[in-house]
Scaffold this motif. Structure first.
Motif, PDB file in Angstrom:
ATOM      1  N   TYR A 178      34.469  52.943  46.107  1.00  0.00           N
ATOM      2  CA  TYR A 178      34.528  51.962  47.068  1.00  0.00           C
ATOM      3  C   TYR A 178      35.983  52.066  48.050  1.00  0.00           C
TER       4      TYR A 178
ATOM      5  N   ASN B 173      36.143  38.042  47.330  1.00  0.00           N
ATOM      6  CA  ASN B 173      34.919  38.340  47.477  1.00  0.00           C
ATOM      7  C   ASN B 173      34.179  38.227  46.097  1.00  0.00           C
ATOM      8  N   GLU B 174      33.384  37.354  45.751  1.00  0.00           N
ATOM      9  CA  GLU B 174      32.997  37.369  44.438  1.00  0.00           C
ATOM     10  C   GLU B 174      32.192  38.405  43.772  1.00  0.00           C
ATOM     11  N   GLU B 175      31.369  38.939  44.685  1.00  0.00           N
ATOM     12  CA  GLU B 175      30.528  40.085  44.124  1.00  0.00           C
ATOM     13  C   GLU B 175      31.510  41.472  44.105  1.00  0.00           C
ATOM     14  N   SER B 176      32.554  41.598  44.635  1.00  0.00           N
ATOM     15  CA  SER B 176      33.405  42.533  44.480  1.00  0.00           C
ATOM     16  C   SER B 176      34.270  42.619  43.447  1.00  0.00           C
ATOM     17  N   THR B 177      34.480  41.388  43.051  1.00  0.00           N
ATOM     18  CA  THR B 177      35.225  40.853  41.918  1.00  0.00           C
ATOM     19  C   THR B 177      34.411  41.269  40.423  1.00  0.00           C
ATOM     20  N   GLU B 178      33.158  41.019  40.778  1.00  0.00           N
ATOM     21  CA  GLU B 178      32.245  41.190  39.618  1.00  0.00           C
ATOM     22  C   GLU B 178      31.991  42.596  39.256  1.00  0.00           C
ATOM     23  N   MET B 179      31.968  43.456  40.392  1.00  0.00           N
ATOM     24  CA  MET B 179      31.820  45.015  40.541  1.00  0.00           C
ATOM     25  C   MET B 179      32.952  45.481  39.953  1.00  0.00           C
TER      26      MET B 179
ATOM     27  N   ARG C   4      35.105  44.217  37.706  1.00  0.00           N
ATOM     28  CA  ARG C   4      35.138  43.825  36.210  1.00  0.00           C
ATOM     29  C   ARG C   4      34.342  44.917  35.545  1.00  0.00           C
ATOM     30  N   ASN C   5      32.970  44.828  36.080  1.00  0.00           N
ATOM     31  CA  ASN C   5      32.006  45.825  35.233  1.00  0.00           C
ATOM     32  C   ASN C   5      32.572  47.361  35.362  1.00  0.00           C
TER      33      ASN C   5
END
Length: 318
Positions: free
Chosen positions: A199, A247-253, A255-256
């Motif tokens: 990214y 951005n919540e989705e970016s944070t989750e990405m 983390r994974n």
């Protein structure tokens, strides 16, 4: 083939090049995630005072329609024509140690002739080791250290630093072919393919430059200053962290990616010998001070040193 591959040669400078020094290769045009090659070339030309020895002929090697040179139009006239260049230069590290720098565009044409010319220069100057770098996008988080796939003839560096060792077919670059030829001839050569967060692949990332400088120093023995690069990397990561936190989705990405990365690295032991326990690199002043102390102790064994040699220690060195 009668055409000379060089458009300029500086015989007097060429005659002064010491034998047995390293060669660093930074060719733009290959996979350059994070802009590592472009950053490295700019860094070395700004800091190591290169003097051109030979320049390769762009009319033979470059596809101008694919990579058009830049020119500036000012109201009613043209200025600042900047053609692409590819050259071999003599440069010096932070302590004055000489090395060769092959930098510029990756040739579009006449690869075999170009590589034969580089091999001739390697033989002429009795190059001690050749080091080249590039980078590829990978599903890794920016919150973890930049790692690499290491190739070439240096088993010690491959064992210590290569965290991903795939078997795959890939589109070759001139750097790949040069490494292949050098390795086949029994020459010392190291290639670093840095694994950059996918990214951030299209963003100039100083973290990758820092990793490249660390790899180059480990492979060549050169000392290159990293303080400014380290500060730029810290500022860059703060900016990335801030943007991702919004951005919540970016944070989750991320983390994974961290979970997958940590699982994969659990059994890896690849800490650089130039990196201290807290993950920081020593400054050029620290390295210079340690080297001076080490040499002083070798000259004066009665002052705590051993006349038979040893290894420098201190901050950041193991």
């Amino acid at each position: 083939m009668t055409d000379s591959i060089f458009s300029a040669e500086y015989a007097e400078r060429r005659a002064t090049v010491p034998k047995g020094i390293p060669l660093l290769v930074a060719l733009r045009g290959i996979s350059d995630a994070g802009g590592v090659v472009a950053q490295l070339e700019e860094y070395l030309w700004e800091r190591t005072e290169p003097q051109e020895i030979v320049r390769f002929d762009s009319d033979l090697l470059l596809d101008y329609r694919a990579r058009r040179p830049v020119i500036t139009f000012v109201e009613d006239h043209l200025v600042d024509y900047a053609p692409e260049e590819l050259s071999l230069a003599l440069a010096h590290d932070e302590l004055g140690a000489p090395f060769l720098l092959l930098s510029g565009y990756e040739p579009d044409f006449r690869w075999e002739q170009f590589i034969d010319a580089v091999l001739m220069l390697v033989h002429e100057f009795e190059v001690s080791t050749t080091v080249w770098t590039h980078a590829i996008p990978m599903p890794v988080p920016h919150t973890r250290p930049i790692r690499a796939t290491v190739s070439g003839s240096r088993d010690d560096l491959i064992e210590a630093r290569s965290v991903w060792k795939p078997t795959t077919k890939l589109a070759a670059s001139a750097g790949h072919v040069l490494e292949y030829r050098l390795h086949s001839l029994g020459e010392d050569v190291v290639g670093f393919a840095f694994l950059v967060p996918h990214y951030l692949a299209n963003t100039e990332n100083p973290d990758v430059l820092l990793a490249a400088l660390d790899g180059i120093m480990a492979a060549s023995g050169l000392i290159l200053p990293t303080d400014e690069v380290r500060e730029a990397a810290r500022a860059f990561n703060v900016q990335v962290d801030t943007q991702i936190a919004e951005n919540e989705e970016s944070t989750e990405m991320v983390r994974n990616l961290e979970l997958r990365y940590d699982e994969y690295m659990e059994d890896q032991t690849t800490r650089s010998p130039l990196v201290s326990e807290d993950g920081s690199l020593p400054t050029a002043d620290q390295l210079a001070s340690e080297l001076e102390r080490f040499l002083r102790e070798q000259r004066d064994p009665g002052n705590g040193g051993a006349s038979g040699g040893g290894a420098p220690g201190g901050p950041g060195l193991v």
